[in-house]
Design a protein around this motif. Sequence first.
Motif, PDB file in Angstrom:
ATOM      1  N   GLN A 142      23.071  -9.681   3.441  1.00 46.35           N
ATOM      2  CA  GLN A 142      23.142  -8.275   3.870  1.00 46.35           C
ATOM      3  C   GLN A 142      24.596  -7.938   4.179  1.00 46.35           C
ATOM      4  N   ILE A 143      25.084  -6.860   3.554  1.00 46.37           N
ATOM      5  CA  ILE A 143      26.485  -6.504   3.815  1.00 46.37           C
ATOM      6  C   ILE A 143      26.611  -5.231   4.636  1.00 46.37           C
ATOM      7  N   TYR A 144      25.495  -4.500   4.772  1.00 42.37           N
ATOM      8  CA  TYR A 144      25.563  -3.231   5.495  1.00 42.37           C
ATOM      9  C   TYR A 144      24.161  -2.826   5.906  1.00 42.37           C
ATOM     10  N   GLU A 145      24.037  -2.274   7.106  1.00 42.34           N
ATOM     11  CA  GLU A 145      22.772  -1.644   7.480  1.00 42.34           C
ATOM     12  C   GLU A 145      23.058  -0.258   8.010  1.00 42.34           C
ATOM     13  N   GLY A 146      22.535   0.738   7.320  1.00 39.30           N
ATOM     14  CA  GLY A 146      22.714   2.120   7.745  1.00 39.30           C
ATOM     15  C   GLY A 146      21.467   2.618   8.437  1.00 39.30           C
ATOM     16  N   LYS A 147      21.379   3.936   8.610  1.00 38.10           N
ATOM     17  CA  LYS A 147      20.252   4.505   9.341  1.00 38.10           C
ATOM     18  C   LYS A 147      18.966   4.393   8.530  1.00 38.10           C
ATOM     19  N   ALA A 148      19.069   4.543   7.220  1.00 36.16           N
ATOM     20  CA  ALA A 148      17.863   4.571   6.388  1.00 36.16           C
ATOM     21  C   ALA A 148      17.822   3.490   5.311  1.00 36.16           C
ATOM     22  N   LYS A 149      18.920   2.759   5.154  1.00 38.19           N
ATOM     23  CA  LYS A 149      18.973   1.774   4.075  1.00 38.19           C
ATOM     24  C   LYS A 149      19.746   0.526   4.506  1.00 38.19           C
ATOM     25  N   LYS A 150      19.396  -0.582   3.817  1.00 45.21           N
ATOM     26  CA  LYS A 150      20.196  -1.806   3.943  1.00 45.21           C
ATOM     27  C   LYS A 150      20.805  -2.078   2.581  1.00 45.21           C
ATOM     28  N   VAL A 151      21.975  -2.691   2.576  1.00 46.86           N
ATOM     29  CA  VAL A 151      22.631  -3.026   1.320  1.00 46.86           C
ATOM     30  C   VAL A 151      22.916  -4.527   1.304  1.00 46.86           C
ATOM     31  N   TYR A 152      22.591  -5.163   0.185  1.00 46.29           N
ATOM     32  CA  TYR A 152      22.787  -6.605   0.022  1.00 46.29           C
ATOM     33  C   TYR A 152      23.730  -6.888  -1.135  1.00 46.29           C
ATOM     34  N   SER A 153      24.481  -7.979  -1.006  1.00 47.06           N
ATOM     35  CA  SER A 153      25.276  -8.446  -2.142  1.00 47.06           C
ATOM     36  C   SER A 153      24.353  -9.219  -3.076  1.00 47.06           C
ATOM     37  N   THR A 154      24.821  -9.434  -4.303  1.00 51.05           N
ATOM     38  CA  THR A 154      24.088 -10.253  -5.286  1.00 51.05           C
ATOM     39  C   THR A 154      25.068 -11.291  -5.841  1.00 51.05           C
ATOM     40  N   GLU A 155      24.599 -12.113  -6.781  1.00 51.50           N
ATOM     41  CA  GLU A 155      25.515 -13.106  -7.385  1.00 51.50           C
ATOM     42  C   GLU A 155      26.606 -12.419  -8.190  1.00 51.50           C
ATOM     43  N   ASP A 156      26.334 -11.176  -8.607  1.00 47.29           N
ATOM     44  CA  ASP A 156      27.312 -10.415  -9.394  1.00 47.29           C
ATOM     45  C   ASP A 156      28.157  -9.553  -8.442  1.00 47.29           C
ATOM     46  N   PRO A 157      29.473  -9.808  -8.385  1.00 41.86           N
ATOM     47  CA  PRO A 157      30.310  -9.063  -7.429  1.00 41.86           C
ATOM     48  C   PRO A 157      30.333  -7.552  -7.693  1.00 41.86           C
ATOM     49  N   ASN A 158      29.899  -7.127  -8.871  1.00 46.20           N
ATOM     50  CA  ASN A 158      29.913  -5.693  -9.187  1.00 46.20           C
ATOM     51  C   ASN A 158      28.575  -5.009  -8.963  1.00 46.20           C
ATOM     52  N   LEU A 159      27.585  -5.755  -8.436  1.00 47.27           N
ATOM     53  CA  LEU A 159      26.254  -5.177  -8.225  1.00 47.27           C
ATOM     54  C   LEU A 159      25.766  -5.419  -6.804  1.00 47.27           C
ATOM     55  N   CYS A 160      24.996  -4.450  -6.281  1.00 47.33           N
ATOM     56  CA  CYS A 160      24.392  -4.557  -4.955  1.00 47.33           C
ATOM     57  C   CYS A 160      22.915  -4.215  -5.051  1.00 47.33           C
ATOM     58  N   ILE A 161      22.168  -4.617  -4.042  1.00 40.14           N
ATOM     59  CA  ILE A 161      20.770  -4.193  -3.944  1.00 40.14           C
ATOM     60  C   ILE A 161      20.630  -3.318  -2.700  1.00 40.14           C
ATOM     61  N   VAL A 162      20.058  -2.126  -2.907  1.00 41.40           N
ATOM     62  CA  VAL A 162      19.798  -1.204  -1.800  1.00 41.40           C
ATOM     63  C   VAL A 162      18.324  -1.318  -1.437  1.00 41.40           C
ATOM     64  N   SER A 163      18.025  -1.387  -0.145  1.00 39.33           N
ATOM     65  CA  SER A 163      16.647  -1.467   0.321  1.00 39.33           C
ATOM     66  C   SER A 163      16.387  -0.302   1.281  1.00 39.33           C
ATOM     67  N   TYR A 164      15.392   0.501   0.958  1.00 38.86           N
ATOM     68  CA  TYR A 164      15.106   1.732   1.725  1.00 38.86           C
ATOM     69  C   TYR A 164      14.114   1.470   2.841  1.00 38.86           C
ATOM     70  N   LYS A 165      14.434   1.926   4.045  1.00 40.87           N
ATOM     71  CA  LYS A 165      13.580   1.749   5.221  1.00 40.87           C
ATOM     72  C   LYS A 165      12.790   3.036   5.516  1.00 40.87           C
TER      73      LYS A 165
END
Length: 237
Positions: free
Chosen positions: A6-29
Amino acid sequence: MEKVKQIYEGKAKKVYSTEDPNLCIVSYKDDATAFNGLKKGTIAGKGVVNNRMTNMMMQLLEQRGVPTHFVEELSERETLVKRVSIVPLEVIVRNVSAGSFAKRYGVEEGIVFDEPTIEFSYKNDELGDPLLNTYHALALKLATKEEIELIKSYAFKVNEVLKEYFLALGVRLVDFKLEFGKTADGQIVLADEISPDTCRFWDAKTGEKLDKDRFRRDLGGVEDAYREIFKRVTQAH
Ligand code: UDP
């Protein structure tokens, strides 16, 4: 693609890094906040609606020539996106007076503008996202002149595409907030979300609010409103 950290947690979403430095995964709460975090709550199912609706809008906009961070929907709540650094500007486009516009200028809500308006806020929670103009944004080095021009033209293009799209679903697009990001290779792309959290949607016939104002203003029927707008979007798809 898997979540790494996890690289960031905002009010409505979390953001994760992946094995690819140019891609992220967003998770909606399902968490909801309003008035700069002063009002807190949850809206059951919101994360699913916002994730899936955002992805549909991003794909529509890509087709219409607006570059976005969207890569692939991974699940109900998770999406693979390009890793960007967010330009710290909130870009708000309005077709009809509402919310802070009505309050600031002392006018009623519901005045239809001849031309859409655009405004920028400095994305900074501590300062309460103060309104600024493009000269201020340049002085603060938030973006270059060229980037700001590009952001403006994309924002109006998004408005044209979405206004028409929602009208066909019996919905007035009153206003919305966009955020843009810069990819590793310097491209400006539309990022963040396009959802009932970030747009005002009014039923074209009844004027009923189908967005987060139901939560902000304690109008009730919050979950139903998110379900209703989602139903219309998915039926159109
Ligand atoms: N908005 C947003 N995030 C913000 C502020 C505004 O998504 O931090 C959206 C809001 O949902 C509405 C539009 O931007 O669709 C215009 O909001 P306004 O400036 O009227 O502010 P509000 O009345 O929501 O405080």
